[in-house]
Write a protein that holds these residues in place. Structure first.
Motif, short mmCIF file in Angstrom:
data_model
loop_
_atom_site.label_atom_id
_atom_site.label_comp_id
_atom_site.label_asym_id
_atom_site.label_seq_id
_atom_site.Cartn_x
_atom_site.Cartn_y
_atom_site.Cartn_z
N LEU A 224 -18.37 -2.28 5.44
CA LEU A 224 -17.11 -2.88 6.27
C LEU A 224 -16.68 -1.91 7.14
O LEU A 224 -16.06 -2.21 8.14
CB LEU A 224 -16.20 -3.56 5.25
N ALA A 225 -16.26 -0.71 6.45
CA ALA A 225 -15.62 0.33 7.31
C ALA A 225 -16.65 0.56 8.60
O ALA A 225 -15.87 0.83 9.57
CB ALA A 225 -15.32 1.59 6.45
N CYS A 226 -17.68 0.73 8.34
CA CYS A 226 -18.76 0.90 9.62
C CYS A 226 -18.65 -0.07 10.55
O CYS A 226 -18.47 0.24 11.67
CB CYS A 226 -20.05 1.07 9.12
N MET A 227 -18.57 -1.49 10.05
CA MET A 227 -18.56 -2.47 10.99
C MET A 227 -17.32 -2.28 11.88
O MET A 227 -17.25 -2.75 12.96
CB MET A 227 -18.42 -3.72 10.40
N ILE A 228 -16.04 -1.89 11.42
CA ILE A 228 -14.78 -1.99 11.86
C ILE A 228 -14.36 -0.84 12.44
O ILE A 228 -13.19 -0.65 13.41
CB ILE A 228 -13.72 -2.85 10.64
N LEU A 229 -15.25 0.24 12.39
CA LEU A 229 -14.71 1.49 12.93
C LEU A 229 -14.45 1.62 14.45
O LEU A 229 -13.63 1.86 15.07
CB LEU A 229 -15.80 2.45 12.45
N PRO A 230 -15.52 0.84 15.00
CA PRO A 230 -15.54 0.60 16.76
C PRO A 230 -14.18 0.22 16.99
O PRO A 230 -13.36 0.72 17.97
CB PRO A 230 -16.64 0.00 16.98
N VAL A 231 -13.86 -0.81 16.32
CA VAL A 231 -12.44 -1.69 16.64
C VAL A 231 -11.37 -0.78 16.46
O VAL A 231 -10.61 -0.72 17.50
CB VAL A 231 -12.44 -3.05 15.78
N ILE A 232 -11.24 -0.04 15.35
CA ILE A 232 -10.14 0.76 14.99
C ILE A 232 -10.06 2.12 15.95
O ILE A 232 -9.10 2.36 16.53
CB ILE A 232 -10.34 1.52 13.56
N ILE A 233 -11.17 2.44 16.34
CA ILE A 233 -11.41 3.67 17.16
C ILE A 233 -10.56 3.35 18.51
O ILE A 233 -9.74 3.96 19.15
CB ILE A 233 -12.66 4.47 17.26
N THR A 234 -11.12 2.32 19.21
CA THR A 234 -10.86 1.66 20.32
C THR A 234 -9.26 1.53 20.39
O THR A 234 -8.58 2.17 21.36
CB THR A 234 -11.58 0.66 20.85
N ALA A 235 -8.85 0.71 19.57
CA ALA A 235 -7.32 0.40 19.69
C ALA A 235 -6.34 1.47 19.35
O ALA A 235 -5.54 1.83 19.97
CB ALA A 235 -7.34 -0.66 18.58
N SER A 236 -7.07 2.40 18.34
CA SER A 236 -6.20 3.61 18.18
C SER A 236 -6.08 4.55 19.25
O SER A 236 -4.90 4.94 19.74
CB SER A 236 -6.72 4.47 17.12
N GLU A 237 -7.19 4.74 20.08
CA GLU A 237 -7.32 5.53 21.17
C GLU A 237 -6.38 4.92 22.26
O GLU A 237 -5.40 5.79 23.01
CB GLU A 237 -8.75 5.62 21.61
N GLU A 238 -6.22 3.61 22.37
CA GLU A 238 -5.58 2.97 23.35
C GLU A 238 -3.95 3.20 23.09
O GLU A 238 -3.13 3.50 23.74
CB GLU A 238 -5.76 1.55 23.24
N SER A 239 -3.63 3.18 21.86
CA SER A 239 -2.21 3.09 21.35
C SER A 239 -1.81 4.86 21.49
O SER A 239 -0.80 4.97 21.98
CB SER A 239 -2.09 2.98 19.88
N LEU A 240 -2.90 5.67 21.45
CA LEU A 240 -2.44 6.99 21.52
C LEU A 240 -2.32 7.37 23.01
O LEU A 240 -1.17 8.05 23.36
CB LEU A 240 -3.67 7.86 21.09
N ARG A 241 -2.96 6.61 24.01
CA ARG A 241 -2.97 6.89 25.36
C ARG A 241 -1.66 6.09 25.96
O ARG A 241 -1.18 6.62 26.97
CB ARG A 241 -4.17 6.30 26.07
N ALA A 242 -1.31 5.40 25.08
CA ALA A 242 0.14 4.56 25.63
C ALA A 242 1.18 5.47 25.48
O ALA A 242 2.33 5.39 26.10
CB ALA A 242 0.29 3.30 24.88
N VAL A 243 1.11 6.45 24.77
CA VAL A 243 2.29 7.50 24.34
C VAL A 243 2.48 8.32 25.78
O VAL A 243 1.34 8.92 26.40
CB VAL A 243 2.00 8.26 23.32
N PRO A 244 3.58 8.33 26.49
CA PRO A 244 3.79 8.88 27.59
C PRO A 244 3.12 10.38 27.54
O PRO A 244 3.56 10.93 26.52
CB PRO A 244 5.25 8.68 27.93
N GLN A 245 2.71 10.83 28.91
CA GLN A 245 2.32 12.11 28.82
C GLN A 245 3.66 13.22 28.84
O GLN A 245 3.39 14.43 28.33
CB GLN A 245 1.60 12.07 30.09
N GLY A 246 4.68 12.79 29.23
CA GLY A 246 5.86 13.64 29.16
C GLY A 246 6.14 14.01 27.87
O GLY A 246 6.61 14.99 27.83
#
Ligand SMILES: Nc1ncnc2c1ncn2[C@@H]1O[C@H](COP(=O)(O)OP(=O)(O)OP(=O)(O)O)[C@@H](O)[C@H]1O
Ligand SMILES: [Mg+2]
Lengths: 375, 266
Positions: A224-246
């Protein structure tokens, strides 16, 4: 020159009829979908809700949620009264009325008692797989967004991860079966016959045997973890990128190392986003049948997952029941009748309620955090 | 420089020069942003960088604390920068420690979404400071120095995002000076502030310049004239002229400088 005749036309505008047709066609399809959804939920609600809720206080039939799954016995007693009893009460009844004959006996597998086993199994599977998926997923997302140079290779990796999200869950099920159930290494003193490879470890009799974890909670969680990993990675990366570069700039310019910057100025501010999307991922993990069918789930099990174990760790290597698989079993493996409906609709209703609660929770959380985390 | 440069070779140390840029060429990938910059920035004074947009002021500023290291493919192609005689691009220099000695205030104020107190304490905590009273003192000192103490002393533990834009920028300055760097780089610190807030920041620079070396980028000629001791005028990636501010504004030696200062182009 300005010509009022041209500007203000009389009669229906050109294309009016076409517009009307397109509009009703598009509207029609939309409401068709809505009607189907309403019928579906209505049916489950009408047939399922009475199983879980009752008219008198406390209004919820906890019995159904907390008791084990049993076979249902239906029979007439000598007076011709019809009885429906789960297996345990049935044997008590027989013991009490010894010698009294019963008639028209029928048994329905899985239809008596409650669904405590599947609920517990699904909870464990979800918990385990989310821990695994969050650990690997957030790590990968941090690497991709904070450390990796934006090279063509990294773009290819990101694309591959995105594509992984589109793979059908049955494929993950088969992957999990061939890898986690049959092939991953375990350290044991008694390797099984079908071990693919054994490597000596030179510690006592222990060897590393590539024999897999069998069908077990562990293998199910990993799949199940393998199945959901892509979703978690993509969403987490999006959240990380949403933090202002400042924030990153300020932190680095203050003399923070990269890891300090991530730990203190990026992760804390993206964590809410990561958690919100994980809540949605939970809904998916809890609902999938295909990945656990060959890797973790059993149709019938007398004990709850934590009962009858020699050591607490054995829970990881034992099979569990799971709610979606239980629903599949109830629907496909036993003949449907008026006596099986309680279990069938009840399970589906509980399951939908669970999913709806999680979705609603993540929606509320998201709205709250959006309001709070503004910069 | 307390941390980075333990024992600077005495021969290289020039008492009055804090930052020395020599023959610096800088490229973003293939495009050259700075060409042959030679500039001395004196210690304990204010140096202003002026010039039209895109002429490379920010780029040079970011070279001084190596923030350009974060930009892929951006690199120095010739020359270098010395701070107190130490070549800061030497492989032996730890960039993290360098940045602790060379603070930076950004154009867009960027306080962390934490409490005011935590913002100022951030740098101290990074250095592993645990002592509560020491941190308290440093926070108060920094907030007083940046003329913010009276405005925020009753709400130290409220979110920094509740401050006004001008207060946020002064908070960023407080955050930078809380760790007592040697050099403070400011990239258009007042561009988003109203005249009153601007005046407060300028007063603050004026008050602090005995203890720090300031480099300030500004598009505001009056500001450069008001706060700086030395001014450097850049144009298309080159340093056109640098001299004492009073001389620069009264009697520039190059025509281009005069044209820019008097607002005839740029
Ligand atoms: N990250 C970057 N990547 C590529 N080129 C850049 C980058 N940052 C700046 N440049 C280029 O370098 C040149 C100098 O930019 P810089 O930001 O130093 O100008 P500036 O003098 O600070 O301008 P402004 O007054 O508008 O802030 C510009 O031509 C700009 O396009
Ligand atoms: Mg700039």
């Amino acid at each position: 020159m300005f010509d009022p005749e041209k500007l203000i036309r009389k009669g229906l505008p050109k294309g009016h009829f076409k517009d009307l047709v397109v509009r009703s066609l598009l509207g029609g399809t939309t409401y068709f979908v809505v009607i189907i959804a309403a019928l579906l939920f209505g049916k489950i609600l009408i047939d399922g809700a009475p199983v879980l809720f009752k008219a008198e206080a406390p209004f919820v039939d906890f019995e159904f949620l907390t008791s084990k799954n049993q076979t249902l016995h239906v029979f007439d007693d000598a007076q011709g009264t019809r009885h429906q009893l789960p297996a345990s009460e049935y044997s008590a009844y027989l013991a009490k009325h010894e010698g009294v004959p019963i008639h028209n006996e029928q048994t329905y597998s899985y239809s008596g008692g409650g669904i405590a086993g599947p609920i517990a199994g699904t909870a464990l599977l979800t918990l385990g797989s989310m821990i695994l998926a969050l650990f690997f997923g957030v790590s990968a997302a941090i690497y991709l967004s904070e450390y990796a140079k934006q090279s063509p290779f990294i773009h290819a990796v990101r694309l591959a991860i995105l594509n992984l999200a589109g793979i059908p869950s049955i494929v993950f099920g088969l992957f999990g079966f061939s890898v986690f159930v049959l092939a991953v290494p375990v350290i044991t003193a008694t390797p099984s016959d079908r071990s693919l490879l054994t490597l000596p470890l030179f510690i006592g009799d222990y060897v590393m045997s590539f024999q897999g974890w069998n069908s077990s909670l562990m293998a199910g969680c990993a799949t199940l973890a393998c199945m959901i990993l892509p979703v978690i990675i993509t969403a987490s990366e999006e959240s990380l990128r949403a933090v202002p570069q400042g924030f990153r700039d300020a932190s680095l310019a203050m003399g923070a190392t990269r890891w300090q910057t991530i730990r203190k100025c990026v992760l804390p501010f993206s964590l809410p986003g990561i958690l919100t999307s994980s809540l949605l991922a939970i809904t998916r993990v809890a609902g999938e049948t295909a990945p656990i069918m060959f890797t973790a789930a059993v149709a019938a099990k007398d004990d709850l997952p934590w009962q009858g174990l020699k050591s607490p760790f054995d829970v990881l290597s034992s099979q569990v029941q799971a709610l979606p698989y239980h629903i599949y079993t109830l629907a496909a493996r036993i003949p449907s009748s008026e006596f099986t409906q309680r279990a069938q609709y009840g399970s589906v209703f509980v399951f939908l309620l669970l999913v709806a609660t999680l979705s609603l929770g993540s929606m509320i959380l998201r709205a709250k955090l959006r309001a709070k985390l503004k910069w | 420089m307390h941390d980075t440069m333990h024992h600077p070779p005495a021969s290289l140390q020039e008492a009055c020069t804090s930052v020395a840029v020599h023959d610096l060429d800088f490229c973003y990938g293939a495009s050259q942003a700075l060409t042959g910059i030679n500039l001395e920035i004196p210690a304990n004074s204010v140096t202003a960088f002026i010039g039209p947009s895109g002429c490379g002021k920010s780029t040079l500023l970011r070279c001084i604390n190596r923030m350009n290291d974060e930009i892929p493919a951006a690199r120095i192609t010739r020359g270098g920068i010395r701070i107190s005689g130490i070549d800061i691009y030497d492989p032996s220099v730890d960039v993290v420690k360098l940045r602790r000695d060379v603070g930076m205030v950004f154009q867009k104020s960027n306080p962390f979404p934490r409490s005011i107190y935590e913002n100022v304490a951030f740098g101290l905590r990074l250095r592993g400071e645990r002592h509560k009273t020491l941190i308290d003192q440093a926070v108060e000192g920094a907030l007083r120095a940046s003329a913010l103490w009276d405005e925020v002393k009753d709400r130290l533990h409220e979110s920094a995002l509740g401050l006004s834009g001008g207060q946020q920028q002064r908070l960023c300055i407080a955050r930078t000076i809380a760790v007592k760097p040697e050099v403070i780089l400011m990239d258009e610190p007042c561009s988003a502030l109203d005249p009153i807030a601007t005046a407060k920041v300028e007063d603050l620079i004026w008050d602090l310049k005995n203890d720090y070396t300031f480099v300030i980028v500004t598009h505001n000629m009056q500001q450069a004239a008001r706060v700086s001791d030395k001014t450097a005028f850049f144009y298309m990636g080159e340093l056109i002229e640098s001299s004492d501010t009073s001389k620069m504004f009264s009697n520039p030696s190059i025509k281009k400088t005069e044209e820019y200062i008097s607002g005839r182009f740029g």
